[in-house]
Design a protein around this motif. Structure first.
Motif, PDB file in Angstrom:
ATOM      1  N   VAL A  36       0.849  -1.191   0.000  1.00  0.00           N
ATOM      2  CA  VAL A  36       0.000   0.000   0.000  1.00  0.00           C
ATOM      3  C   VAL A  36       0.888   1.245   0.000  1.00  0.00           C
ATOM      4  O   VAL A  36       1.743   1.408   0.877  1.00  0.00           O
ATOM      5  CB  VAL A  36      -0.927   0.051   1.240  1.00  0.00           C
ATOM      6  N   THR A  37       0.683   2.102  -1.005  1.00  0.00           N
ATOM      7  CA  THR A  37       1.388   3.377  -1.090  1.00  0.00           C
ATOM      8  C   THR A  37       0.358   4.489  -0.899  1.00  0.00           C
ATOM      9  O   THR A  37      -0.631   4.532  -1.633  1.00  0.00           O
ATOM     10  CB  THR A  37       2.075   3.536  -2.457  1.00  0.00           C
ATOM     11  N   THR A  38       0.603   5.366   0.082  1.00  0.00           N
ATOM     12  CA  THR A  38      -0.349   6.427   0.405  1.00  0.00           C
ATOM     13  C   THR A  38       0.348   7.781   0.402  1.00  0.00           C
ATOM     14  O   THR A  38       1.447   7.927   0.938  1.00  0.00           O
ATOM     15  CB  THR A  38      -0.994   6.190   1.788  1.00  0.00           C
ATOM     16  N   THR A  39      -0.310   8.753  -0.209  1.00  0.00           N
ATOM     17  CA  THR A  39       0.173  10.129  -0.233  1.00  0.00           C
ATOM     18  C   THR A  39      -0.875  11.020   0.416  1.00  0.00           C
ATOM     19  O   THR A  39      -2.063  10.902   0.116  1.00  0.00           O
ATOM     20  CB  THR A  39       0.429  10.593  -1.683  1.00  0.00           C
ATOM     21  N   LEU A  40      -0.423  11.908   1.303  1.00  0.00           N
ATOM     22  CA  LEU A  40      -1.297  12.861   1.979  1.00  0.00           C
ATOM     23  C   LEU A  40      -0.933  14.276   1.551  1.00  0.00           C
ATOM     24  O   LEU A  40       0.244  14.583   1.386  1.00  0.00           O
ATOM     25  CB  LEU A  40      -1.150  12.749   3.500  1.00  0.00           C
ATOM     26  N   ALA A  41      -1.951  15.120   1.406  1.00  0.00           N
ATOM     27  CA  ALA A  41      -1.716  16.528   1.072  1.00  0.00           C
ATOM     28  C   ALA A  41      -2.486  17.390   2.066  1.00  0.00           C
ATOM     29  O   ALA A  41      -3.698  17.244   2.218  1.00  0.00           O
ATOM     30  CB  ALA A  41      -2.173  16.828  -0.344  1.00  0.00           C
ATOM     31  N   VAL A  42      -1.742  18.266   2.761  1.00  0.00           N
ATOM     32  CA  VAL A  42      -2.335  19.171   3.740  1.00  0.00           C
ATOM     33  C   VAL A  42      -1.850  20.581   3.430  1.00  0.00           C
ATOM     34  O   VAL A  42      -0.652  20.848   3.477  1.00  0.00           O
ATOM     35  CB  VAL A  42      -1.929  18.787   5.183  1.00  0.00           C
ATOM     36  N   ALA A  43      -2.776  21.457   3.105  1.00  0.00           N
ATOM     37  CA  ALA A  43      -2.454  22.861   2.830  1.00  0.00           C
ATOM     38  C   ALA A  43      -1.263  23.016   1.882  1.00  0.00           C
ATOM     39  O   ALA A  43      -0.350  23.809   2.119  1.00  0.00           O
ATOM     40  CB  ALA A  43      -2.197  23.606   4.140  1.00  0.00           C
ATOM     41  N   GLY A  44      -1.230  22.196   0.832  1.00  0.00           N
ATOM     42  CA  GLY A  44      -0.164  22.302  -0.165  1.00  0.00           C
ATOM     43  C   GLY A  44       1.074  21.475   0.126  1.00  0.00           C
ATOM     44  O   GLY A  44       1.924  21.320  -0.735  1.00  0.00           O
ATOM     45  N   THR A  48       4.491  11.512   1.264  1.00  0.00           N
ATOM     46  CA  THR A  48       4.277  10.116   0.899  1.00  0.00           C
ATOM     47  C   THR A  48       4.679   9.273   2.097  1.00  0.00           C
ATOM     48  O   THR A  48       5.817   9.347   2.566  1.00  0.00           O
ATOM     49  CB  THR A  48       5.101   9.720  -0.339  1.00  0.00           C
ATOM     50  N   LEU A  49       3.743   8.492   2.587  1.00  0.00           N
ATOM     51  CA  LEU A  49       4.008   7.632   3.736  1.00  0.00           C
ATOM     52  C   LEU A  49       4.875   6.449   3.315  1.00  0.00           C
ATOM     53  O   LEU A  49       4.881   6.066   2.132  1.00  0.00           O
ATOM     54  CB  LEU A  49       2.689   7.127   4.314  1.00  0.00           C
ATOM     55  N   PRO A  50       5.597   5.855   4.264  1.00  0.00           N
ATOM     56  CA  PRO A  50       6.372   4.651   3.924  1.00  0.00           C
ATOM     57  C   PRO A  50       5.428   3.576   3.365  1.00  0.00           C
ATOM     58  O   PRO A  50       4.291   3.441   3.814  1.00  0.00           O
ATOM     59  CB  PRO A  50       6.957   4.209   5.266  1.00  0.00           C
ATOM     60  N   VAL A  51       5.920   2.825   2.383  1.00  0.00           N
ATOM     61  CA  VAL A  51       5.115   1.753   1.793  1.00  0.00           C
ATOM     62  C   VAL A  51       4.817   0.722   2.873  1.00  0.00           C
ATOM     63  O   VAL A  51       5.710   0.310   3.626  1.00  0.00           O
ATOM     64  CB  VAL A  51       5.848   1.108   0.603  1.00  0.00           C
ATOM     65  N   ASP A  52       3.547   0.346   2.983  1.00  0.00           N
ATOM     66  CA  ASP A  52       3.096  -0.630   3.965  1.00  0.00           C
ATOM     67  C   ASP A  52       2.945  -1.972   3.251  1.00  0.00           C
ATOM     68  O   ASP A  52       2.147  -2.097   2.328  1.00  0.00           O
ATOM     69  CB  ASP A  52       1.757  -0.177   4.553  1.00  0.00           C
ATOM     70  N   THR A  53       3.746  -2.953   3.644  1.00  0.00           N
ATOM     71  CA  THR A  53       3.674  -4.267   3.012  1.00  0.00           C
ATOM     72  C   THR A  53       3.282  -5.315   4.039  1.00  0.00           C
ATOM     73  O   THR A  53       3.564  -5.167   5.241  1.00  0.00           O
ATOM     74  CB  THR A  53       5.020  -4.671   2.377  1.00  0.00           C
ATOM     75  N   SER A  54       2.624  -6.360   3.563  1.00  0.00           N
ATOM     76  CA  SER A  54       2.269  -7.463   4.442  1.00  0.00           C
ATOM     77  C   SER A  54       2.172  -8.751   3.632  1.00  0.00           C
ATOM     78  O   SER A  54       1.978  -8.729   2.418  1.00  0.00           O
ATOM     79  CB  SER A  54       0.940  -7.189   5.155  1.00  0.00           C
ATOM     80  N   VAL A  55       2.335  -9.869   4.336  1.00  0.00           N
ATOM     81  CA  VAL A  55       2.202 -11.190   3.750  1.00  0.00           C
ATOM     82  C   VAL A  55       1.278 -11.976   4.672  1.00  0.00           C
ATOM     83  O   VAL A  55       1.417 -11.932   5.898  1.00  0.00           O
ATOM     84  CB  VAL A  55       3.570 -11.901   3.639  1.00  0.00           C
ATOM     85  N   ALA A  56       0.306 -12.668   4.081  1.00  0.00           N
ATOM     86  CA  ALA A  56      -0.623 -13.479   4.868  1.00  0.00           C
ATOM     87  C   ALA A  56      -0.959 -14.738   4.083  1.00  0.00           C
ATOM     88  O   ALA A  56      -0.778 -14.793   2.871  1.00  0.00           O
ATOM     89  CB  ALA A  56      -1.889 -12.685   5.165  1.00  0.00           C
ATOM     90  N   GLY A  57      -1.467 -15.727   4.779  1.00  0.00           N
ATOM     91  CA  GLY A  57      -1.859 -16.964   4.132  1.00  0.00           C
ATOM     92  C   GLY A  57      -3.147 -17.496   4.711  1.00  0.00           C
ATOM     93  O   GLY A  57      -3.542 -17.140   5.825  1.00  0.00           O
ATOM     94  N   ASN A 129     -11.551  17.127   7.572  1.00  0.00           N
ATOM     95  CA  ASN A 129     -10.684  18.203   8.066  1.00  0.00           C
ATOM     96  C   ASN A 129      -9.829  18.828   6.959  1.00  0.00           C
ATOM     97  O   ASN A 129      -8.994  19.689   7.227  1.00  0.00           O
ATOM     98  CB  ASN A 129      -9.793  17.703   9.209  1.00  0.00           C
ATOM     99  N   GLY A 130     -10.024  18.364   5.708  1.00  0.00           N
ATOM    100  CA  GLY A 130      -9.320  18.961   4.574  1.00  0.00           C
ATOM    101  C   GLY A 130      -8.085  18.222   4.101  1.00  0.00           C
ATOM    102  O   GLY A 130      -7.461  18.628   3.130  1.00  0.00           O
ATOM    103  N   VAL A 131      -7.696  17.143   4.752  1.00  0.00           N
ATOM    104  CA  VAL A 131      -6.544  16.367   4.321  1.00  0.00           C
ATOM    105  C   VAL A 131      -6.951  15.538   3.101  1.00  0.00           C
ATOM    106  O   VAL A 131      -7.922  14.784   3.151  1.00  0.00           O
ATOM    107  CB  VAL A 131      -6.040  15.435   5.445  1.00  0.00           C
ATOM    108  N   ALA A 132      -6.219  15.699   1.998  1.00  0.00           N
ATOM    109  CA  ALA A 132      -6.470  14.904   0.794  1.00  0.00           C
ATOM    110  C   ALA A 132      -5.565  13.676   0.824  1.00  0.00           C
ATOM    111  O   ALA A 132      -4.444  13.731   1.331  1.00  0.00           O
ATOM    112  CB  ALA A 132      -6.203  15.730  -0.454  1.00  0.00           C
ATOM    113  N   MET A 133      -6.053  12.555   0.270  1.00  0.00           N
ATOM    114  CA  MET A 133      -5.298  11.319   0.328  1.00  0.00           C
ATOM    115  C   MET A 133      -5.484  10.534  -0.963  1.00  0.00           C
ATOM    116  O   MET A 133      -6.573  10.501  -1.530  1.00  0.00           O
ATOM    117  CB  MET A 133      -5.782  10.477   1.508  1.00  0.00           C
ATOM    118  N   THR A 134      -4.413   9.906  -1.426  1.00  0.00           N
ATOM    119  CA  THR A 134      -4.488   8.927  -2.499  1.00  0.00           C
ATOM    120  C   THR A 134      -3.793   7.659  -2.013  1.00  0.00           C
ATOM    121  O   THR A 134      -2.789   7.732  -1.305  1.00  0.00           O
ATOM    122  CB  THR A 134      -3.817   9.400  -3.806  1.00  0.00           C
ATOM    123  N   SER A 135      -4.357   6.526  -2.367  1.00  0.00           N
ATOM    124  CA  SER A 135      -3.759   5.238  -2.012  1.00  0.00           C
ATOM    125  C   SER A 135      -3.793   4.322  -3.212  1.00  0.00           C
ATOM    126  O   SER A 135      -4.799   4.259  -3.926  1.00  0.00           O
ATOM    127  CB  SER A 135      -4.516   4.584  -0.855  1.00  0.00           C
TER     128      SER A 135
END
Length: 150
Positions: A36-44, A48-57, A129-135
């Protein structure tokens, strides 16, 4: 929002019957790798948050081996434009959960023998609260063999 991605990732490891023919996968032991790659935008300011990885079975059998996107519907979410063409399933999703408004698309592709599923999720939106996000979520699920007896 993390629980939402966990639900999406779990969906690609197993589903239940009900959507047209659905995407049929092999019964047995499956492994799921999620990124999961997530980017946040606050007031310009963009972060980019650290990539969140996981493995499950999980061991899947019976009705768990048919993928149905309607199993994803959580409170506050709706699906639309559900289409299946051969081994490809796609749809749009919109969610309003705890002040977070997200919408986007998901595409799931199964290989010919049902031993592999690849998914791509693209979501964007904002918090009240105005925070924009893409994932962007990439999910790779692979059949790794028969289930072990308990």
């Amino acid at each position: 929002m993390r629980s939402f991605f966990v639900t999406l990732a779990t969906f690609l490891l197993g589903g239940s019957p009900g959507f047209a023919d659905g995407l049929q996968i092999k019964p047995g032991q499956w492994q799921r790798d999620t990124s999961v790659t997530t980017t946040l935008a606050v007031a310009g300011d963009v972060t980019t948050l650290p990539v969140d990885t996981s493995v499950a079975g999980e061991c899947l059998s019976g009705t768990e081996t048919v993928i149905d996107p309607r199993d994803l519907v959580q409170e506050g979410c709706t699906l639309s434009d559900i289409t299946q063409s051969g081994r490809v399933l796609s749809f749009k999703m919109a969610c309003d959960q705890a002040g977070v408004f997200m919408d986007g698309t998901m595409k799931i592709t199964a290989n010919a023998d049902g031993s592999q599923l690849d998914g791509a999720i693209a979501l964007s939106g904002s918090h009240e609260n105005g925070v924009a996000m893409t994932s962007n979520v990439i999910i790779r699920s692979r059949w790794i063999g028969d289930c072990s007896a308990p």
